[in-house]
Design a protein around this motif. Structure first.
Motif, PDB file in Angstrom:
ATOM      1  N   SER A 125      89.087   8.781 -79.466  1.00 60.71           N
ATOM      2  CA  SER A 125      87.949   9.322 -79.842  1.00 60.71           C
ATOM      3  C   SER A 125      87.046   9.439 -78.790  1.00 60.71           C
ATOM      4  O   SER A 125      86.472  10.359 -78.304  1.00 60.71           O
ATOM      5  CB  SER A 125      87.288   8.472 -81.060  1.00 60.71           C
ATOM      6  OG  SER A 125      87.977   8.403 -81.976  1.00 60.71           O
ATOM      7  N   TYR A 169      76.787  11.059 -77.186  1.00 61.67           N
ATOM      8  CA  TYR A 169      78.079  10.066 -77.901  1.00 61.67           C
ATOM      9  C   TYR A 169      77.884   8.644 -76.836  1.00 61.67           C
ATOM     10  O   TYR A 169      77.938   8.590 -75.529  1.00 61.67           O
ATOM     11  CB  TYR A 169      79.116  10.744 -77.565  1.00 61.67           C
ATOM     12  CG  TYR A 169      80.385  10.086 -77.984  1.00 61.67           C
ATOM     13  CD1 TYR A 169      80.731  10.059 -79.547  1.00 61.67           C
ATOM     14  CD2 TYR A 169      81.379   9.178 -77.308  1.00 61.67           C
ATOM     15  CE1 TYR A 169      81.936   9.348 -79.932  1.00 61.67           C
ATOM     16  CE2 TYR A 169      82.341   8.399 -77.890  1.00 61.67           C
ATOM     17  CZ  TYR A 169      82.791   8.673 -79.032  1.00 61.67           C
ATOM     18  OH  TYR A 169      83.628   7.837 -79.744  1.00 61.67           O
ATOM     19  N   ILE A 192      87.713   9.442 -75.733  1.00 70.05           N
ATOM     20  CA  ILE A 192      88.339  10.651 -74.683  1.00 70.05           C
ATOM     21  C   ILE A 192      87.950  11.869 -75.046  1.00 70.05           C
ATOM     22  O   ILE A 192      87.515  12.926 -74.416  1.00 70.05           O
ATOM     23  CB  ILE A 192      89.890  10.721 -74.366  1.00 70.05           C
ATOM     24  CG1 ILE A 192      90.062   9.181 -73.493  1.00 70.05           C
ATOM     25  CG2 ILE A 192      90.346  11.738 -73.364  1.00 70.05           C
ATOM     26  CD1 ILE A 192      91.410   9.203 -73.272  1.00 70.05           C
ATOM     27  N   ALA A 193      87.940  12.094 -76.339  1.00 71.71           N
ATOM     28  CA  ALA A 193      87.803  13.480 -76.929  1.00 71.71           C
ATOM     29  C   ALA A 193      86.318  13.866 -76.606  1.00 71.71           C
ATOM     30  O   ALA A 193      85.836  15.011 -76.468  1.00 71.71           O
ATOM     31  CB  ALA A 193      88.089  13.590 -78.254  1.00 71.71           C
ATOM     32  N   ASN A 194      85.496  12.784 -76.796  1.00 72.98           N
ATOM     33  CA  ASN A 194      84.068  12.752 -76.784  1.00 72.98           C
ATOM     34  C   ASN A 194      83.440  12.684 -75.280  1.00 72.98           C
ATOM     35  O   ASN A 194      82.401  12.245 -75.212  1.00 72.98           O
ATOM     36  CB  ASN A 194      83.173  12.158 -77.999  1.00 72.98           C
ATOM     37  CG  ASN A 194      83.713  12.617 -79.172  1.00 72.98           C
ATOM     38  OD1 ASN A 194      83.047  13.681 -79.481  1.00 72.98           O
ATOM     39  ND2 ASN A 194      84.354  11.991 -79.803  1.00 72.98           N
ATOM     40  N   ASP A 215      82.665  14.495 -73.166  1.00 65.70           N
ATOM     41  CA  ASP A 215      81.596  15.594 -72.642  1.00 65.70           C
ATOM     42  C   ASP A 215      80.660  15.757 -74.018  1.00 65.70           C
ATOM     43  O   ASP A 215      79.843  16.898 -73.928  1.00 65.70           O
ATOM     44  CB  ASP A 215      82.165  16.809 -72.212  1.00 65.70           C
ATOM     45  CG  ASP A 215      83.014  16.658 -71.050  1.00 65.70           C
ATOM     46  OD1 ASP A 215      82.333  15.946 -69.978  1.00 65.70           O
ATOM     47  OD2 ASP A 215      84.038  17.164 -70.795  1.00 65.70           O
ATOM     48  N   THR A 216      80.585  14.903 -74.797  1.00 63.69           N
ATOM     49  CA  THR A 216      79.716  15.084 -75.954  1.00 63.69           C
ATOM     50  C   THR A 216      78.227  14.560 -75.796  1.00 63.69           C
ATOM     51  O   THR A 216      78.135  13.262 -75.421  1.00 63.69           O
ATOM     52  CB  THR A 216      80.054  14.676 -77.249  1.00 63.69           C
ATOM     53  OG1 THR A 216      81.465  15.154 -77.563  1.00 63.69           O
ATOM     54  CG2 THR A 216      79.311  14.835 -78.464  1.00 63.69           C
TER      55      THR A 216
END
Lengths: 145, 112
Positions: free
Chosen positions: B25, B35, B27-29, B31-32
């Motif tokens: 999670s 977060y 890693i997926a975020n 660039d959010t």
């Protein structure tokens, strides 16, 4: 908690980064586009990401309740650059205004290239996570042999 | 007889997969905007797990916050990703040895 739901978390990361890369490539391709269907020059686009519960059809209610569920990512919105277009003096250009200035998109190729690299690295990181999880799943399956 | 070791290995692997999920999670975020990195206190949660309480996920403190409010450190996540996989593989191997012991006990009993 299932290892399989991890795959959808990393999968959402991959698709979000790919969507971002697509916008950045579009920016580079349209760096000198002076005509768009909306009128005026092309405007730089970028993606804004938002965290969201991973889209897993088998995610249990319990996981969602305890907050233990994985958090995926999605493209929340595509923002357009609001800066004034760049004016260049080209009197012979068909899109020139009365004073002979043509509005060009305000696109800095260096900016897009750097963002593109960051999107590619983000994509790779998600792929690495999927490979790691796949390894763990295979090990679990090996227990049955 | 295997309850003790195999049961603990199960808790261990279960907790590792939860941690791996949080790493994925993060890693997926990466660039959010806004977060915050999430993780579990592994030692504490492992003890709680044996006692039967659900693990608590918390935000990690002490990480450098970027301009958009995001504090995911790719180095940290990459290290944890590799570490979790190795720990999990180790636990899986131990569990297999444990199961093999039981199986051989059953088979020896049969032939005798």
């Amino acid at each position: 908690m299932s290892l399989f739901s991890l795959l959808s978390v990393s999968g959402s990361g991959m698709s979000a980064q790919r969507a971002r890369a697509q916008l950045l490539v579009e920016n580079l391709a349209n760096a000198e586009t002076t005509r768009t269907p909306q009128g005026g020059p092309y405007r730089r686009k970028d993606a804004v990401f938002a965290a969201e519960p991973a889209p897993s059809p088998f995610a249990s209610v319990f996981e969602a309740e305890t907050g233990a569920a994985g958090t995926g990512v999605r493209v929340a919105e595509v923002i357009e650059d609001t800066r004034e277009p760049e004016k260049k003096y080209l009197p012979g250009h068909p899109d020139a205004d009365a004073e002979g200035y043509v509005a060009f998109p305000r696109i800095n190729p260096a900016e897009d290239m750097v963002d593109l690299m960051s999107a590619a690295r983000g994509y790779e990181a998600n792929v690495a996570a999927i490979v790691a999880v796949k390894d763990m799943i295979n090990r679990s399956i090996d227990l049955l042999r | 007889m295997t309850e003790g070791v195999a049961g603990r290995l199960e808790h261990y692997m279960d907790l590792l997969s939860l941690r791996q999920k949080l790493v994925a999670s993060n890693i997926a975020n990466a660039d959010t905007p806004g977060y915050k990195t999430r993780d579990i206190d592994f030692q504490r949660e492992f003890r709680n797990r044996i006692a039967g309480t659900a693990p608590a996920v918390e935000e990690v403190s002490g990480l450098e916050v970027k301009q958009d409010g995001n504090n995911v450190s790719m180095d940290r996540e990459a290290r944890l990703l590799a570490e979790n996989t190795m720990r999990f593989n180790l636990a899986a191997n131990l569990a297999r040895i444990e199961l093999r012991t039981v199986r051989s006990a059953i088979e020896e009993g049969r032939s005798g």
